[in-house]
Design an enzyme around this catalytic site. Structure first.
Site, PDB file in Angstrom:
ATOM      1  N   TYR A 147     -22.798   3.990  21.722  1.00  0.00           N
ATOM      2  CA  TYR A 147     -21.813   2.954  22.022  1.00  0.00           C
ATOM      3  C   TYR A 147     -20.682   3.582  22.823  1.00  0.00           C
ATOM      4  O   TYR A 147     -20.188   4.654  22.479  1.00  0.00           O
ATOM      5  CB  TYR A 147     -21.265   2.375  20.716  1.00  0.00           C
ATOM      6  CG  TYR A 147     -20.180   1.332  20.895  1.00  0.00           C
ATOM      7  CD1 TYR A 147     -20.473   0.079  21.440  1.00  0.00           C
ATOM      8  CD2 TYR A 147     -18.860   1.597  20.520  1.00  0.00           C
ATOM      9  CE1 TYR A 147     -19.476  -0.877  21.594  1.00  0.00           C
ATOM     10  CE2 TYR A 147     -17.866   0.644  20.669  1.00  0.00           C
ATOM     11  CZ  TYR A 147     -18.175  -0.591  21.212  1.00  0.00           C
ATOM     12  OH  TYR A 147     -17.193  -1.539  21.359  1.00  0.00           O
ATOM     13  N   ASP A 242     -18.998  11.274  26.267  1.00  0.00           N
ATOM     14  CA  ASP A 242     -18.074  10.328  25.637  1.00  0.00           C
ATOM     15  C   ASP A 242     -17.676  10.920  24.290  1.00  0.00           C
ATOM     16  O   ASP A 242     -18.406  10.814  23.307  1.00  0.00           O
ATOM     17  CB  ASP A 242     -18.747   8.966  25.482  1.00  0.00           C
ATOM     18  CG  ASP A 242     -17.819   7.947  24.825  1.00  0.00           C
ATOM     19  OD1 ASP A 242     -16.696   8.328  24.440  1.00  0.00           O
ATOM     20  OD2 ASP A 242     -18.233   6.776  24.700  1.00  0.00           O
ATOM     21  N   LYS A 270      -9.337   7.415  20.145  1.00  0.00           N
ATOM     22  CA  LYS A 270      -9.200   7.574  18.697  1.00  0.00           C
ATOM     23  C   LYS A 270      -8.153   8.659  18.344  1.00  0.00           C
ATOM     24  O   LYS A 270      -6.973   8.397  18.502  1.00  0.00           O
ATOM     25  CB  LYS A 270     -10.567   7.788  18.063  1.00  0.00           C
ATOM     26  CG  LYS A 270     -11.458   6.556  18.354  1.00  0.00           C
ATOM     27  CD  LYS A 270     -12.697   6.391  17.512  1.00  0.00           C
ATOM     28  CE  LYS A 270     -13.245   4.985  17.701  1.00  0.00           C
ATOM     29  NZ  LYS A 270     -14.503   4.879  18.401  1.00  0.00           N
TER      30      LYS A 270
HETATM   31  C1  LIG Z   1     -14.791   3.852  19.581  1.00  0.00           C
HETATM   32  C2  LIG Z   1     -15.597   4.322  20.711  1.00  0.00           C
HETATM   33  C3  LIG Z   1     -15.431   3.821  22.014  1.00  0.00           C
HETATM   34  C4  LIG Z   1     -14.547   2.638  22.313  1.00  0.00           C
HETATM   35  O1  LIG Z   1     -13.199   2.897  22.077  1.00  0.00           O
HETATM   36  P1  LIG Z   1     -12.212   1.629  21.896  1.00  0.00           P
HETATM   37  O2  LIG Z   1     -10.868   2.269  21.780  1.00  0.00           O
HETATM   38  O3  LIG Z   1     -12.681   0.936  20.668  1.00  0.00           O
HETATM   39  O4  LIG Z   1     -12.351   0.787  23.106  1.00  0.00           O
HETATM   40  C5  LIG Z   1     -16.125   4.413  23.050  1.00  0.00           C
HETATM   41  N1  LIG Z   1     -16.965   5.426  22.826  1.00  0.00           N
HETATM   42  C6  LIG Z   1     -17.169   5.932  21.592  1.00  0.00           C
HETATM   43  C7  LIG Z   1     -18.092   7.085  21.420  1.00  0.00           C
HETATM   44  C8  LIG Z   1     -16.516   5.384  20.491  1.00  0.00           C
HETATM   45  O5  LIG Z   1     -16.750   5.871  19.272  1.00  0.00           O
END
Ligand SMILES: *Cc1c(COP(=O)(O)O)cnc(C)c1O
Length: 432
Positions: A147, A242, A270
């Protein structure tokens, strides 16, 4: 078992559902995968969440990752208050933006330049645009179950709430967009190699979670990572890690520092915002210097580099750098992981515990989980009973089999023991 009151949360949920789609502003919060209704939170402190019915929970979500220092860390709160007193947004540069950029660049060696944005979604969306702009190519490779936020072109076979809800493709994502996204299975080195060999010249970027959290915790093989690095380099494809979830979580320098692999670009979110809306993307200077106004690739944000968010983020990173909690987290995570697995084994319930640092998933699954098809074989009904059993005992876990749990440095060894005992109790009394 405590049988906690939840009537105020239920009333709040009924009110919210009339106003906000599904009553929540992000789908994972609705408890759709486990049934029942979500708890409405009043406040949080250290390792605890307090709901509006007055119940206290040991928190294993940590806002889905950011709260590695625990909730309401005094120095982080003070930095936010100090910043707010000086005004909350200027639309002009501040020195704190360079302070946090320096911290990020020092922590993650593959990042030579970094741009601040406000969410992980914005970070991955921007990184992809930059990779396309820099290569002049349009196609992307992503992996099933990973994701990357709700970016159209990445909302194809996505994990997190998309996996939980069984919506691999969202209405509203056009086929024109999703046609440019090639989905491969995680850890499948052969199809990765084949795809790059046949289509490499059309592919702008490969994006992945270098340790997956969003189909539950899934760990890459070293062969998969080294192939990714060597083959993307050979074909001139931008490799994007990511690390929105893993950055500053599995190690201060993220997953790439654990594996010793340097991607071309990295996305962060995060933890980097210390609980405020801040995220970042960065990477090789020759790529990042193509971003406007240094270069021609457009990306902007009214609230990007917001003074409150940079204060909270920079303070969080400085505390993590100076007081490194990672060894403590590793010790406690090892205990917790072993304890949860033992509890399942003792109850005769097939389970896999997959973990890197303080990020882990207990999969109710017969075999190891290496990709989305194997994750998808997990027993969701069993997970839902496990989840509510722990809730009833004051332990707040992620509300889906396909999410990682997180904890903070505020969680004491006693808290970990309490959690293991609660899991033993739940799993022992669970009918098979
Ligand atoms: C949480 C997350 C996102 C999205 O971040 P948001 O601040 O919720 O838009 C993208 N990539 C990874 C791996 C994530 O865990």
């Amino acid at each position: 078992m405590m049988n906690l009151a939840r009537s105020k949360s239920l009333a709040a949920y009924d009110r919210a559902r009339k106003l906000i789609p599904g009553g929540v502003n992000s789908p994972a919060r609705a408890f759709g995968a486990v049934g029942g209704h979500p708890l409405f939170i009043d406040r949080a402190h250290g390792q605890y969440l307090y709901d509006i019915d007055g119940n206290r929970y040991l928190d294993y979500i940590g806002s889905w990752g950011p709260m590695i220092l625990g909730h309401a860390e005094p120095r982080v709160i003070e930095s936010i208050v100090r910043a707010a007193e000086r005004g909350t947004s200027y639309g002009a540069p501040t020195e704190n933006e360079s302070r946090i950029a320096e911290l990020i660049i020092a922590a993650v060696p593959s990042i030579e330049r970094v741009r601040l944005v406000s969410s992980g979604t914005e970070a991955t969306m921007s990184a992809i645009r930059v990779a396309r702009g820099a290569t002049g190519r349009s196609k992307l490779i992503k992996f099933s179950g990973c994701y990357h936020g709700h970016v159209d072109s990445l909302l194809v076979a996505a994990g997190s709430a998309a996996a939980t809800l069984g919506v691999p493709d969202s209405p509203g994502v056009t086929t024109g967009v999703s046609n440019d996204t090639i989905v491969l299975e995680y850890n499948d080195t052969v199809s990765l190699r084949q795809t790059l060999d046949s289509l490499g010249h059309e592919i702008a970027a490969v994006i992945l979670e270098p340790i997956v959290g969003n189909m539950g915790t899934v760990i890459p093989t070293q062969e998969f990572l080294t192939t990714l690095r060597s083959e993307t380099k050979r074909h001139g494809v931008v490799l994007i890690f990511d690390e929105v979830m893993t950055g500053f979580r599995v190690a201060y320098g993220g997953a790439q520092s654990l594996f010793g692999i340097e991607p071309d670009m990295t996305t962060l979110g995060k933890i980097v915002g210390g609980g405020l809306p801040l995220a970042a993307y960065g990477g090789r200077a020759d790529i990042m210097d193509q971003v406007m106004p240094a270069g021609k690739i457009y990306q902007a944000g009214t609230l990007s580099g917001n003074p409150l968010a940079t204060a909270a983020g920079a303070t969080t990173l400085e505390i993590l750098r100076d007081e490194s909690p990672y060894e403590y987290l590793e010790q406690q995570a090892d205990r917790l992981g072993q304890g949860l697995l033992k509890a399942a084994n003792a109850a005769g319930i097939p389970a896999q515990l997959q973990r890197v640092g303080s990020m882990m998933t207990l999969f109710f699954n017969d075999g190891p989980v290496v990709d989305w098809p194997s994750a998808n074989r997990s027993n969701r009904q069993r997970f839902a009973r496990y989840f509510w059993g722990l809730m009833d005992r004051g332990v707040y876990m992620p509300c889906s089999q396909f999410e990682a749990l997180f904890f903070s440095r505020c969680h004491t060894p006693d808290d970990i023991s309490t959690t293991i005992a609660a899991a033993e109790d739940v799993l022992r009394s669970m009918d098979q």
